[in-house]
Design a protein around this motif. Structure first.
Motif, PDB file in Angstrom:
ATOM      1  N   LEU A 172      25.291 -98.283  73.462  1.00  0.00           N
ATOM      2  CA  LEU A 172      25.893 -97.057  72.937  1.00  0.00           C
ATOM      3  C   LEU A 172      26.787 -97.378  71.750  1.00  0.00           C
ATOM      4  N   VAL A 173      26.765 -96.524  70.760  1.00  0.00           N
ATOM      5  CA  VAL A 173      27.607 -96.684  69.583  1.00  0.00           C
ATOM      6  C   VAL A 173      28.915 -95.946  69.836  1.00  0.00           C
ATOM      7  N   ARG A 174      30.009 -96.627  69.639  1.00  0.00           N
ATOM      8  CA  ARG A 174      31.324 -96.016  69.813  1.00  0.00           C
ATOM      9  C   ARG A 174      31.904 -95.740  68.429  1.00  0.00           C
ATOM     10  N   THR A 175      32.043 -94.481  68.107  1.00  0.00           N
ATOM     11  CA  THR A 175      32.569 -94.085  66.805  1.00  0.00           C
ATOM     12  C   THR A 175      34.089 -94.163  66.834  1.00  0.00           C
ATOM     13  N   PRO A 176      34.692 -94.879  65.877  1.00  0.00           N
ATOM     14  CA  PRO A 176      36.153 -94.963  65.844  1.00  0.00           C
ATOM     15  C   PRO A 176      36.790 -93.586  65.662  1.00  0.00           C
ATOM     16  N   THR A 177      37.917 -93.387  66.334  1.00  0.00           N
ATOM     17  CA  THR A 177      38.620 -92.110  66.255  1.00  0.00           C
ATOM     18  C   THR A 177      39.683 -92.107  65.168  1.00  0.00           C
ATOM     19  N   GLY A 178      40.100 -93.292  64.735  1.00  0.00           N
ATOM     20  CA  GLY A 178      41.189 -93.387  63.765  1.00  0.00           C
ATOM     21  C   GLY A 178      42.534 -93.578  64.431  1.00  0.00           C
ATOM     22  N   HIS A 179      42.593 -93.472  65.733  1.00  0.00           N
ATOM     23  CA  HIS A 179      43.824 -93.699  66.492  1.00  0.00           C
ATOM     24  C   HIS A 179      43.679 -95.065  67.155  1.00  0.00           C
ATOM     25  N   PRO A 180      44.454 -96.068  66.709  1.00  0.00           N
ATOM     26  CA  PRO A 180      44.254 -97.440  67.184  1.00  0.00           C
ATOM     27  C   PRO A 180      44.314 -97.603  68.706  1.00  0.00           C
ATOM     28  N   ALA A 181      45.224 -96.914  69.361  1.00  0.00           N
ATOM     29  CA  ALA A 181      45.347 -97.060  70.820  1.00  0.00           C
ATOM     30  C   ALA A 181      44.109 -96.503  71.525  1.00  0.00           C
ATOM     31  N   VAL A 182      43.631 -95.364  71.057  1.00  0.00           N
ATOM     32  CA  VAL A 182      42.442 -94.760  71.668  1.00  0.00           C
ATOM     33  C   VAL A 182      41.216 -95.627  71.399  1.00  0.00           C
ATOM     34  N   ASP A 183      41.082 -96.115  70.171  1.00  0.00           N
ATOM     35  CA  ASP A 183      39.942 -96.968  69.829  1.00  0.00           C
ATOM     36  C   ASP A 183      39.915 -98.237  70.671  1.00  0.00           C
ATOM     37  N   ALA A 184      41.072 -98.810  70.929  1.00  0.00           N
ATOM     38  CA  ALA A 184      41.144-100.025  71.756  1.00  0.00           C
ATOM     39  C   ALA A 184      40.652 -99.736  73.171  1.00  0.00           C
ATOM     40  N   HIS A 185      41.036 -98.594  73.723  1.00  0.00           N
ATOM     41  CA  HIS A 185      40.581 -98.239  75.076  1.00  0.00           C
ATOM     42  C   HIS A 185      39.082 -97.966  75.097  1.00  0.00           C
ATOM     43  N   LEU A 186      38.574 -97.302  74.072  1.00  0.00           N
ATOM     44  CA  LEU A 186      37.147 -97.025  74.027  1.00  0.00           C
ATOM     45  C   LEU A 186      36.332 -98.311  73.871  1.00  0.00           C
ATOM     46  N   GLU A 187      36.858 -99.276  73.136  1.00  0.00           N
ATOM     47  CA  GLU A 187      36.169-100.566  73.013  1.00  0.00           C
ATOM     48  C   GLU A 187      36.137-101.292  74.350  1.00  0.00           C
ATOM     49  N   ARG A 188      37.110-101.031  75.195  1.00  0.00           N
ATOM     50  CA  ARG A 188      37.152-101.649  76.532  1.00  0.00           C
ATOM     51  C   ARG A 188      35.929-101.231  77.354  1.00  0.00           C
ATOM     52  N   LEU A 189      35.344-100.079  77.041  1.00  0.00           N
ATOM     53  CA  LEU A 189      34.144 -99.635  77.751  1.00  0.00           C
ATOM     54  C   LEU A 189      32.992-100.630  77.596  1.00  0.00           C
ATOM     55  N   ALA A 190      32.982-101.399  76.511  1.00  0.00           N
ATOM     56  CA  ALA A 190      31.924-102.393  76.300  1.00  0.00           C
ATOM     57  C   ALA A 190      31.957-103.463  77.384  1.00  0.00           C
TER      58      ALA A 190
END
Length: 95
Positions: free
Chosen positions: A36-54
């Protein structure tokens, strides 16, 4: 006697109908990433959590719960931080 129906029914009921198809090749051992492709949100804290899904890509299904709960907790904290009232700085007196 000629049978009017055609099909795979053998003439002699004691004969097997047709050999069973060979089973499909076994899947590769271990979990496979979903890709799955995770599109960055521009909010560093949120992006870090979404990358954790990997991290769930490398785990068996029963290990996903821990990752999902961790990500959910982090995203909830990020949302709660948006609702928090700002704390005035040491030199901001509003009187």
């Amino acid at each position: 006697m000629t049978d009017a129906q055609s099909g795979s029914v053998p003439d002699d009921p004691r004969e097997p109908a047709a050999p069973a198809a060979e089973p499909a090749a076994e899947p590769a051992a271990g979990p496979a990433p979903l890709g799955l492709v995770r599109t960055p949100t521009g909010h560093p804290a949120v992006d870090a959590h979404l990358e954790r899904l990997a991290d769930a890509d490398d785990l068996a299904a029963d290990g996903h719960v821990e990752v999902y709960e961790d990500v959910h907790r982090g995203l909830r904290e990020a949302l709660d931080a948006l609702d928090a009232t700002p704390v005035p700085g040491p030199y901001e007196n509003r009187s």
